[in-house]
Design a protein around this motif. Sequence first.
Motif, PDB file in Angstrom:
ATOM      1  N   ALA A  51       0.824  -1.220   0.000  1.00  0.00           N
ATOM      2  CA  ALA A  51       0.000   0.000   0.000  1.00  0.00           C
ATOM      3  C   ALA A  51       0.856   1.267   0.000  1.00  0.00           C
ATOM      4  O   ALA A  51       0.376   2.355  -0.312  1.00  0.00           O
ATOM      5  N   THR A  52       2.159   1.120   0.338  1.00  0.00           N
ATOM      6  CA  THR A  52       3.059   2.284   0.376  1.00  0.00           C
ATOM      7  C   THR A  52       3.937   2.377  -0.873  1.00  0.00           C
ATOM      8  O   THR A  52       4.689   3.326  -1.031  1.00  0.00           O
ATOM      9  N   TYR A  53       3.882   1.354  -1.769  1.00  0.00           N
ATOM     10  CA  TYR A  53       4.732   1.372  -2.958  1.00  0.00           C
ATOM     11  C   TYR A  53       4.187   2.366  -3.973  1.00  0.00           C
ATOM     12  O   TYR A  53       2.970   2.460  -4.179  1.00  0.00           O
ATOM     13  N   GLU A  54       5.121   3.045  -4.631  1.00  0.00           N
ATOM     14  CA  GLU A  54       4.723   3.996  -5.663  1.00  0.00           C
ATOM     15  C   GLU A  54       4.035   3.268  -6.820  1.00  0.00           C
ATOM     16  O   GLU A  54       4.546   2.251  -7.307  1.00  0.00           O
ATOM     17  N   GLY A  55       2.872   3.758  -7.215  1.00  0.00           N
ATOM     18  CA  GLY A  55       2.162   3.146  -8.346  1.00  0.00           C
ATOM     19  C   GLY A  55       1.334   1.927  -7.985  1.00  0.00           C
ATOM     20  O   GLY A  55       0.820   1.231  -8.868  1.00  0.00           O
ATOM     21  N   ASN A  56       1.202   1.624  -6.669  1.00  0.00           N
ATOM     22  CA  ASN A  56       0.492   0.399  -6.261  1.00  0.00           C
ATOM     23  C   ASN A  56      -0.980   0.395  -6.676  1.00  0.00           C
ATOM     24  O   ASN A  56      -1.594  -0.671  -6.752  1.00  0.00           O
ATOM     25  N   GLU A  57      -1.558   1.595  -6.943  1.00  0.00           N
ATOM     26  CA  GLU A  57      -2.994   1.681  -7.289  1.00  0.00           C
ATOM     27  C   GLU A  57      -3.324   0.790  -8.493  1.00  0.00           C
ATOM     28  O   GLU A  57      -4.431   0.274  -8.600  1.00  0.00           O
TER      29      GLU A  57
END
Length: 410
Positions: free
Chosen positions: A211-217
């Motif tokens: 949930a904190t990784y860049e681009g995880n959306e």
Amino acid sequence: MANNKIPDWVTAELFEDVLKTDIEGYSKVKNFKAEIGSAAGENYATIMLRIHVEVELKDGKFKKVSFMMKLPHQLEILQEMTKKNNMFDMERSMYLQYVPEMEALYKAAGLEITFGAKSYDLKNAKSDYVALEDLGMRGFKNANRLEGLDQTHTERVLLKLAQWHAASAVRVATKGPYPEDLIIGFFKDDNRPMMTEMTRSLGEKFLKCCATYEGNEAYIEKVKELQPVIMDKMFEMAKVDPTEFNVLNHGDSWSNNIMFQYDAFGKIKEVYMVDYQLPKYGTVAQDLQYFLLSSTKFEDKLSKFDYYIKRYHSYLVEHLKILKYSKPIPSLRDIHLSLFKHGSFGFSVATGVMAGVLLDPTEKASFENFVGDTEAGVDFQMQLYSGPRYRRHIEGVMPWLLNRGALESN
């Protein structure tokens, strides 16, 4: 237990027969020392000992020799796991039977190819064990797991894997199928509850960090949907599909299980695989994804993935021809189709072994903490997925897996 982890039965007498056979002019043991042979985080599932022996020869000279010895972990869950899966018997039979068989196939075809260290039988061992020559004595060493393998190292490993895979496929074509324990490997029904629980626990920590990784959306919903079914997918991959090109996978092909020997100019002279504890007959997608995703350097991991598969395929074809493989030789497309078909195994590698490979050395790195729900265990598992090095790799790997359809839950 002496020295916390070294059993008191590991003595000079245990190695006497090996020394008499191996060392010309052997007279007696002058000095004997056993020490822990790997640091925390370099080896999770077993205890590695390095045995130093100084031998006196009949002419009065002295010679130093060294062995590696693998013993069962003292942790109950690990002892149960290694016993249930005959992991020590499996590895010893790999070294004593299957590795020599593969080497003999090449010898008959006029090629000298060696796959691993020399193995020894110790008559009075008081527990399961694997005893091997210490490859460090011949200058073999691991590459830096944190940096990952560059192109030169990666191509040499792919050559060795292709040679092994080719020989293992020819062996089936000439001698018939492997025994059931090599066909099923670790994917036994009675291992399933433990594997499911471990995957569930680690999956929870991964999702938190994800949930904190860049681009995880772009992919986090897919990851949530995958969690409850990932183990079903692993067991599905473990079933041998006779329409695919199948080999005896090394099964644990990450950088610490690969040893490199260099010449005086720093050029790679030889590559050996070690740790044949988890062999598994089946799709080449297992070894290829395990190795390429866990152990190559960040800059090459994805940008050169298809190129590396092409290199592997060319080596494979060359060695299947050398060994006169009697069945259809797989095309490059066949190999890629296997990789796509078993893409979810790539997700398992990226959230499993890759995290361990990229973790900074820490005393907290132990099997107990890998599977435990203690405070230390939870802290360690969060550390696996939140470190800057892993974060950099996973932020690249997850969109790549998504784009290949590897995160589909159905």
